[in-house]
Write a protein that holds these residues in place. Structure first.
Motif, PDB file in Angstrom:
ATOM      1  N   GLN A  37     -50.092 -11.964  -7.160  1.00  0.00           N
ATOM      2  CA  GLN A  37     -50.553 -11.936  -5.784  1.00  0.00           C
ATOM      3  C   GLN A  37     -51.687 -10.942  -5.668  1.00  0.00           C
ATOM      4  O   GLN A  37     -51.600  -9.842  -6.226  1.00  0.00           O
ATOM      5  CB  GLN A  37     -49.415 -11.449  -4.864  1.00  0.00           C
ATOM      6  N   TRP A  38     -52.674 -11.273  -4.911  1.00  0.00           N
ATOM      7  CA  TRP A  38     -53.742 -10.310  -4.639  1.00  0.00           C
ATOM      8  C   TRP A  38     -54.396 -10.588  -3.300  1.00  0.00           C
ATOM      9  O   TRP A  38     -54.297 -11.705  -2.798  1.00  0.00           O
ATOM     10  CB  TRP A  38     -54.777 -10.308  -5.766  1.00  0.00           C
TER      11      TRP A  38
ATOM     12  N   THR B  77     -48.596  -8.283  -0.619  1.00  0.00           N
ATOM     13  CA  THR B  77     -49.850  -7.769  -0.070  1.00  0.00           C
ATOM     14  C   THR B  77     -49.534  -7.063   1.235  1.00  0.00           C
ATOM     15  O   THR B  77     -48.934  -7.654   2.133  1.00  0.00           O
ATOM     16  CB  THR B  77     -50.855  -8.902   0.198  1.00  0.00           C
TER      17      THR B  77
ATOM     18  N   THR C 295     -53.409  -4.509  -1.299  1.00  0.00           N
ATOM     19  CA  THR C 295     -53.565  -3.865   0.006  1.00  0.00           C
ATOM     20  C   THR C 295     -54.822  -4.401   0.660  1.00  0.00           C
ATOM     21  O   THR C 295     -55.835  -4.623  -0.018  1.00  0.00           O
ATOM     22  CB  THR C 295     -53.686  -2.341  -0.146  1.00  0.00           C
TER      23      THR C 295
ATOM     24  N   LEU D   6     -55.176 -14.905   1.405  1.00  0.00           N
ATOM     25  CA  LEU D   6     -54.318 -14.283   0.392  1.00  0.00           C
ATOM     26  C   LEU D   6     -53.949 -15.349  -0.629  1.00  0.00           C
ATOM     27  O   LEU D   6     -53.567 -16.449  -0.268  1.00  0.00           O
ATOM     28  CB  LEU D   6     -53.033 -13.720   1.016  1.00  0.00           C
TER      29      LEU D   6
END
Lengths: 113, 113
Positions: free
Chosen positions: A6-7, A108, A10, A21
């Motif tokens: 996942q990225w 995130t 933040t 996302l």
């Protein structure tokens, strides 16, 4: 074994800005994919799930949308963020079965300012 | 609508004390039950699960849970907690014929050394 990427980890975005996302899965094919949101002081809320490419089910009417352009890719989007969209977003998969429950991504943390 | 309730939002206890976290669900059919844990700064991890058979299930790190069908409950227990058990704990339920995991609101557990 399956893993989820996942990225970003933040994200701080202004109100009214767009959101994207991304979540990708490795180690499995044709997985069920899920987006959850964990708001401060609240539990995990299922937002969307997908059982295949282009197949999206929405659990909660809101400002967000999801897409699944490829078998192992799941994207959460918004055209215009609201303050209430702040939270911790988690992607999850069950792979090809539910024997081991879900595998979650690292999440995130989104702050809308 | 299906729902999962966790009775305690916050629990504070000392090391070596016993822990029991309540979980009740409202589903009419056969269910699969899970407990997840989220340690500070880490992913959600599966503690234990119940699919069928012995209603007393044992998980990792000394945790166990008991499924009481008549009470629609799946309470989590640990006889003697450690400081490292400080985390947020989530109960989750899935219909046996379904593909969505519904979470409770979570219980934050703080173990004082």
């Amino acid at each position: 074994s399956q893993t989820i990427h996942q990225w970003p980890a933040t994200l701080v975005q202004p109100v009214g800005s767009p959101l994207s996302l991304e979540c990708t899965v490795e180690g499995t094919s044709n997985p069920n994919l899920y987006w959850y949101r964990q708001a401060a002081g609240r539990g995990l809320q299922l937002l969307f799930y997908s059982v295949g490419i282009g197949q999206i089910s929405s659990e909660v009417p809101q400002n967000l949308s999801a897409s699944r352009p490829q078998d192992r890719q799941f994207i959460l989007s918004s055209k215009k963020l609201l303050l209430s969209d702040s939270g911790f977003y988690l992607c999850a998969t069950t792979g090809t079965g539910f024997v081991y429950g879900y595998t979650f991504g690292s999440g995130t943390r989104l702050t809308v300012v | 609508a299906q729902s999962v309730s966790q009775h305690n939002h916050h629990v504070i206890l000392s090391e070596a004390a016993s822990l029991e976290l309540g979980c009740n669900y409202s589903y009419g059919g056969t269910v699969n039950l899970f407990w997840y844990v989220q340690y500070p700064g880490q992913h959600l991890q599966l503690l234990l699960k119940y699919f069928s058979g012995d209603p007393l299930v044992k998980g990792i790190k000394g945790f166990e849970a008991e499924f009481i069908k008549s009470k629609f409950s799946f309470n989590l227990r640990k006889p003697s907690v450690q400081w490292s058990d400080t985390a947020e704990y989530f109960c989750a339920v899935m219909l046996a014929a379904g593909n969505k995991l519904t979470f409770g609101g979570g219980t934050r557990v703080l173990v004082k050394p």
